[in-house]
Scaffold this motif. Structure first.
Motif, PDB file in Angstrom:
ATOM      1  N   ARG A  52      -5.377 -16.696 -19.212  1.00 21.47           N
ATOM      2  CA  ARG A  52      -3.549 -17.087 -20.182  1.00 21.47           C
ATOM      3  C   ARG A  52      -3.909 -17.863 -21.842  1.00 21.47           C
ATOM      4  NH1 ARG A  52      -0.393 -21.779 -17.692  1.00 21.47           N
ATOM      5  NH2 ARG A  52      -0.762 -20.593 -15.303  1.00 21.47           N
ATOM      6  N   LEU A  53      -5.003 -17.333 -22.027  1.00 24.37           N
ATOM      7  CA  LEU A  53      -5.470 -18.722 -23.418  1.00 24.37           C
ATOM      8  C   LEU A  53      -5.180 -16.996 -24.163  1.00 24.37           C
ATOM      9  CD1 LEU A  53      -8.362 -20.541 -23.106  1.00 24.37           C
ATOM     10  CD2 LEU A  53      -6.065 -21.131 -22.668  1.00 24.37           C
ATOM     11  N   LEU A  54      -4.510 -17.573 -25.961  1.00 28.40           N
ATOM     12  CA  LEU A  54      -4.060 -15.993 -27.189  1.00 28.40           C
ATOM     13  C   LEU A  54      -5.487 -16.933 -28.011  1.00 28.40           C
ATOM     14  CD1 LEU A  54      -2.329 -15.333 -25.317  1.00 28.40           C
ATOM     15  CD2 LEU A  54      -0.979 -15.075 -27.350  1.00 28.40           C
ATOM     16  N   ASP A  55      -6.080 -16.239 -28.275  1.00 32.88           N
ATOM     17  CA  ASP A  55      -7.253 -16.721 -29.392  1.00 32.88           C
ATOM     18  C   ASP A  55      -6.401 -17.074 -30.951  1.00 32.88           C
ATOM     19  OD1 ASP A  55      -9.906 -16.925 -28.074  1.00 32.88           O
ATOM     20  OD2 ASP A  55      -9.487 -14.652 -28.295  1.00 32.88           O
ATOM     21  N   LEU A 111      -3.847 -20.958 -28.053  1.00 34.77           N
ATOM     22  CA  LEU A 111      -2.378 -21.159 -27.504  1.00 34.77           C
ATOM     23  C   LEU A 111      -2.424 -20.901 -25.776  1.00 34.77           C
ATOM     24  CD1 LEU A 111      -0.152 -20.137 -30.444  1.00 34.77           C
ATOM     25  CD2 LEU A 111      -1.181 -22.159 -30.103  1.00 34.77           C
ATOM     26  N   MET A 112      -1.758 -21.927 -25.303  1.00 31.18           N
ATOM     27  CA  MET A 112      -1.561 -21.537 -23.763  1.00 31.18           C
ATOM     28  C   MET A 112      -0.423 -21.595 -23.597  1.00 31.18           C
ATOM     29  SD  MET A 112      -3.501 -24.139 -20.961  1.00 31.18           S
ATOM     30  CE  MET A 112      -2.095 -24.893 -20.631  1.00 31.18           C
ATOM     31  N   PRO A 113      -0.421 -20.467 -23.468  1.00 28.38           N
ATOM     32  CA  PRO A 113       1.621 -21.398 -22.176  1.00 28.38           C
ATOM     33  C   PRO A 113       1.867 -21.488 -20.698  1.00 28.38           C
ATOM     34  CG  PRO A 113       1.326 -18.485 -21.233  1.00 28.38           C
ATOM     35  CD  PRO A 113      -0.139 -19.610 -22.289  1.00 28.38           C
ATOM     36  N   SER A 114       2.644 -22.712 -21.094  1.00 24.83           N
ATOM     37  CA  SER A 114       2.018 -23.310 -19.361  1.00 24.83           C
ATOM     38  C   SER A 114       2.955 -22.895 -17.752  1.00 24.83           C
ATOM     39  CB  SER A 114       3.607 -24.465 -19.847  1.00 24.83           C
ATOM     40  OG  SER A 114       4.791 -23.720 -19.380  1.00 24.83           O
TER      41      SER A 114
END
Length: 289
Positions: A105-108, A201-204
């Protein structure tokens, strides 16, 4: 209210001028097709596997099982115990998984516009590319406020990063359904993150698409189109949440050359032999778009 903007870059010097003017409070992500939306690799994988038809909690099911498998197998590959995260620190585990190629779920993102530009240009040829810029202050605002209300003081950068990390970890462990995006600075750094000035950036939640959550911060749709002549005007505005820079394919060679002159290339972006091997793939003059 924060707004989303879209800018078509028409001259190779535009990005460099823009970066000098007002982009210090942003993080950046390059994508090799400007038509792609911002989305996590985990959601893309699940969408592809299930043809976009599945129950909302299917991505979470994948994440739980992938984390379990990786945690179980990783110690047999990593003998340095200093590089093994705490068992319950799932953000660090996801960071490791992302580093080695698992879908998460992590965006670089990067703190460097130029690194993001390199990543955009490095992808498939023949497409206009995009660099996304997202306002750090916008993502940190609520956490800053919460810290100040609880402690009665203004947080340092380190304190704020720790508070955001802890909130993100709690959201991850509890399976939050809130619409938040956390800016994550990993606690265990690796050479690639260091070279690329990396951040996540990580969405909850992953029961919703990333761009749907982002609309909670920047609700305007479609984005506001801005000509480069008005860049300085919007640089003075306090409502800039997201900027999407569209770079036409015919600028690829010129920008790639400019980045190489700045020593931003595969050898400096990727460690060891991987960087050397990637470096020979560079665009050459007689093959430019």
């Amino acid at each position: 209210m924060m707004n989303s903007y879209e800018i078509i870059v028409t001259d190779w010097t535009d990005l460099f001028k823009i970066n000098q003017k007002f982009l210090s409070q942003f993080v950046f992500r390059g994508q090799s097709n400007q038509e792609w939306k911002l989305e996590t690799s985990l959601r893309r994988m699940v969408d592809a596997y299930h043809n976009n038809t599945y129950e909302l909690d299917k991505p979470l099911e994948y994440e739980v099982n992938m984390l379990k498998d990786f945690k179980w197998r990783y110690p047999s590959y990593q003998l340095n115990q200093n590089m093994v995260p705490r068992q319950n620190d799932d953000i660090e585990w996801l960071s490791l998984m992302q580093h080695y190629g698992a879908k998460t779920r992590l965006l670089d993102f990067s703190y460097s516009l130029y690194v993001a530009l390199y990543m955009a240009l490095y992808g498939d040829f023949g497409k206009d590319v995009a660099v996304w810029a997202i306002n750090i202050n916008m993502l940190q605002q609520q956490h800053f406020k919460n810290f100040h209300e609880k402690s009665g003081k203004i947080p340092s950068e380190e304190e704020l990063n720790d508070a955001i990390y802890n909130d993100a970890l709690l959201a991850l462990q509890k399976g939050s359904t809130e619409n938040q995006i956390y800016i994550i600075n990993p606690k265990i750094c690796n050479e690639r993150i260091s070279r690329q000035q990396g951040v996540f950036l990580m969405p909850s939640t992953i029961t919703k698409k990333f761009d749907e959550i982002l609309k909670e911060y920047v609700p305007n749709e479609p984005p506001i189109s801005v000509n480069k002549e008005h860049i300085e005007d919007i640089s003075k505005s306090m409502d800039i949440g997201v900027i999407k820079f569209i770079i036409p394919n015919n600028m690829r060679y010129t920008l790639s050359t400019a980045l190489r002159q700045m020593n931003i290339n595969a050898e400096t972006m990727f460690p060891g032999l991987e960087g050397l091997a990637r470096s020979v793939n560079k665009l050459r003059k007689d093959g430019r778009a």
